[in-house]
Scaffold this motif. Sequence first.
Motif, mmCIF file in Angstrom:
data_model
loop_
_atom_site.group_PDB
_atom_site.id
_atom_site.type_symbol
_atom_site.label_atom_id
_atom_site.label_comp_id
_atom_site.label_asym_id
_atom_site.label_seq_id
_atom_site.Cartn_x
_atom_site.Cartn_y
_atom_site.Cartn_z
ATOM 1 N N VAL A 1 0.853 -1.201 0.000
ATOM 2 C CA VAL A 1 0.000 0.000 0.000
ATOM 3 C C VAL A 1 0.885 1.245 0.000
ATOM 4 O O VAL A 1 0.651 2.187 -0.764
ATOM 5 N N GLU A 2 1.908 1.243 0.838
ATOM 6 C CA GLU A 2 2.813 2.391 0.906
ATOM 7 C C GLU A 2 3.488 2.635 -0.443
ATOM 8 O O GLU A 2 3.660 3.777 -0.864
ATOM 9 N N LYS A 3 3.868 1.572 -1.134
ATOM 10 C CA LYS A 3 4.510 1.726 -2.446
ATOM 11 C C LYS A 3 3.548 2.325 -3.468
ATOM 12 O O LYS A 3 3.934 3.179 -4.272
ATOM 13 N N HIS A 4 2.291 1.904 -3.421
ATOM 14 C CA HIS A 4 1.290 2.490 -4.321
ATOM 15 C C HIS A 4 1.116 3.981 -4.017
ATOM 16 O O HIS A 4 1.046 4.804 -4.943
ATOM 17 N N LEU A 5 1.059 4.324 -2.736
ATOM 18 C CA LEU A 5 0.896 5.728 -2.358
ATOM 19 C C LEU A 5 2.118 6.546 -2.761
ATOM 20 O O LEU A 5 1.975 7.677 -3.251
ATOM 21 N N GLN A 6 3.303 5.980 -2.589
ATOM 22 C CA GLN A 6 4.524 6.685 -2.999
ATOM 23 C C GLN A 6 4.504 6.968 -4.499
ATOM 24 O O GLN A 6 4.889 8.048 -4.940
ATOM 25 N N ARG A 7 4.048 5.992 -5.280
ATOM 26 C CA ARG A 7 3.961 6.171 -6.730
ATOM 27 C C ARG A 7 3.011 7.327 -7.060
ATOM 28 O O ARG A 7 3.315 8.185 -7.898
ATOM 29 N N ALA A 8 1.870 7.377 -6.377
ATOM 30 C CA ALA A 8 0.905 8.456 -6.624
ATOM 31 C C ALA A 8 1.472 9.807 -6.202
ATOM 32 O O ALA A 8 1.355 10.796 -6.941
ATOM 33 N N TYR A 9 2.123 9.857 -5.038
ATOM 34 C CA TYR A 9 2.706 11.113 -4.571
ATOM 35 C C TYR A 9 3.834 11.570 -5.494
ATOM 36 O O TYR A 9 4.019 12.767 -5.710
ATOM 37 N N ARG A 10 4.575 10.632 -6.050
ATOM 38 C CA ARG A 10 5.643 10.968 -6.987
ATOM 39 C C ARG A 10 5.056 11.666 -8.223
ATOM 40 O O ARG A 10 5.589 12.663 -8.699
ATOM 41 N N VAL A 11 3.945 11.138 -8.724
ATOM 42 C CA VAL A 11 3.279 11.744 -9.884
ATOM 43 C C VAL A 11 2.821 13.164 -9.551
ATOM 44 O O VAL A 11 3.003 14.095 -10.345
ATOM 45 N N ILE A 12 2.257 13.342 -8.368
ATOM 46 C CA ILE A 12 1.797 14.676 -7.951
ATOM 47 C C ILE A 12 2.986 15.626 -7.812
ATOM 48 O O ILE A 12 2.931 16.772 -8.257
ATOM 49 N N LYS A 13 4.079 15.131 -7.220
ATOM 50 C CA LYS A 13 5.271 15.964 -7.037
ATOM 51 C C LYS A 13 5.833 16.406 -8.388
ATOM 52 O O LYS A 13 6.150 17.574 -8.587
ATOM 53 N N ILE A 14 5.937 15.472 -9.323
ATOM 54 C CA ILE A 14 6.456 15.804 -10.657
ATOM 55 C C ILE A 14 5.532 16.807 -11.339
ATOM 56 O O ILE A 14 5.994 17.776 -11.949
ATOM 57 N N TYR A 15 4.236 16.601 -11.210
ATOM 58 C CA TYR A 15 3.282 17.541 -11.806
ATOM 59 C C TYR A 15 3.469 18.935 -11.218
ATOM 60 O O TYR A 15 3.505 19.929 -11.941
ATOM 61 N N ARG A 16 3.593 19.016 -9.895
ATOM 62 C CA ARG A 16 3.766 20.323 -9.245
ATOM 63 C C ARG A 16 5.053 21.000 -9.704
ATOM 64 O O ARG A 16 5.081 22.205 -9.930
ATOM 65 N N GLU A 17 6.121 20.220 -9.803
ATOM 66 C CA GLU A 17 7.393 20.792 -10.252
ATOM 67 C C GLU A 17 7.271 21.334 -11.673
ATOM 68 O O GLU A 17 7.784 22.408 -11.978
ATOM 69 N N LYS A 18 6.581 20.587 -12.540
ATOM 70 C CA LYS A 18 6.389 21.051 -13.919
ATOM 71 C C LYS A 18 5.559 22.331 -13.948
ATOM 72 O O LYS A 18 5.889 23.269 -14.663
ATOM 73 N N THR A 19 4.467 22.373 -13.193
ATOM 74 C CA THR A 19 3.605 23.551 -13.235
ATOM 75 C C THR A 19 4.276 24.748 -12.560
ATOM 76 O O THR A 19 4.129 25.857 -13.042
ATOM 77 N N ASP A 20 5.021 24.513 -11.490
ATOM 78 C CA ASP A 20 5.727 25.605 -10.829
ATOM 79 C C ASP A 20 6.803 26.183 -11.750
ATOM 80 O O ASP A 20 6.984 27.391 -11.827
ATOM 81 N N ALA A 21 7.503 25.316 -12.486
ATOM 82 C CA ALA A 21 8.512 25.779 -13.429
ATOM 83 C C ALA A 21 7.863 26.592 -14.540
ATOM 84 O O ALA A 21 8.395 27.625 -14.962
ATOM 85 N N GLY A 22 6.704 26.145 -14.992
ATOM 86 C CA GLY A 22 5.968 26.862 -16.039
ATOM 87 C C GLY A 22 5.508 28.229 -15.571
ATOM 88 O O GLY A 22 5.537 29.193 -16.323
ATOM 89 N N LEU A 23 5.095 28.334 -14.306
ATOM 90 C CA LEU A 23 4.651 29.613 -13.768
ATOM 91 C C LEU A 23 5.818 30.585 -13.592
ATOM 92 O O LEU A 23 5.670 31.783 -13.765
ATOM 93 N N ASN A 24 6.977 30.050 -13.218
ATOM 94 C CA ASN A 24 8.152 30.907 -13.022
ATOM 95 C C ASN A 24 8.665 31.472 -14.337
ATOM 96 O O ASN A 24 9.370 32.468 -14.359
ATOM 97 N N GLN A 25 8.351 30.836 -15.445
ATOM 98 C CA GLN A 25 8.792 31.316 -16.746
ATOM 99 C C GLN A 25 7.922 32.459 -17.270
ATOM 100 O O GLN A 25 8.285 33.126 -18.200
ATOM 101 N N LEU A 26 6.743 32.613 -16.679
ATOM 102 C CA LEU A 26 5.831 33.679 -17.144
ATOM 103 C C LEU A 26 6.304 35.058 -16.756
ATOM 104 O O LEU A 26 6.951 35.344 -15.887
#
Length: 182
Positions: free
Chosen positions: A157-182
């Motif tokens: 269960v923890e591994k499944h949750l880590q996988r989901a949190y990893r996806v959210i973290k990567i998404y946030r990093e991508k969107t934060d980088a996109g916002l900083n470029q504006l």
Amino acid sequence: MVSLHEKQGGIAQIFDDNRTILLRFLIARTRDPALAEDLLQDIWIKINSGNHSGPIESPLSYLYKSCENAVRDAKRSAARKIARETGWAEQDIIQNSGGQDQLTPEKIAIERDRLRRALAELEKLPERTREIFIDFRINEKSQKEIAASYSISISAVEKHLQRAYRVIKIYREKTDAGLNQL
């Protein structure tokens, strides 16, 4: 056709005779033994309330249909809860991105789009990982409960949750980088 009143026990007896099969039916559809037990208990209560409008032609079919309806209602309830949580998250994002006095239609649209894209990223996860994440974060089930309902270890269960949190973290990093470029 035998009505509930005509035969002592009637549908209640058929329910008792088929309880194990009905429970397995519910577990297979909910993948949650505790929820399946709760739904079966609700069905039992409805049956014993005696609020049947007339004779039941096929009691076992009636019970299976009652089970299907209970599962559908539970899924609708879960969907409404997710919608409420999404609405709450949306409001939280909007409020934390500048406060009520700085809200503009453009900011609201941007934040809604970010939320939609974040949910789309979660949809890319394997089904089991996504369901475990939703059970944990939205349905507020403990990791132990989730492990039992999926017949897996807490570590899995923890591994499944880590996988989901990893996806959210990567998404946030991508969107934060996109916002900083504006």
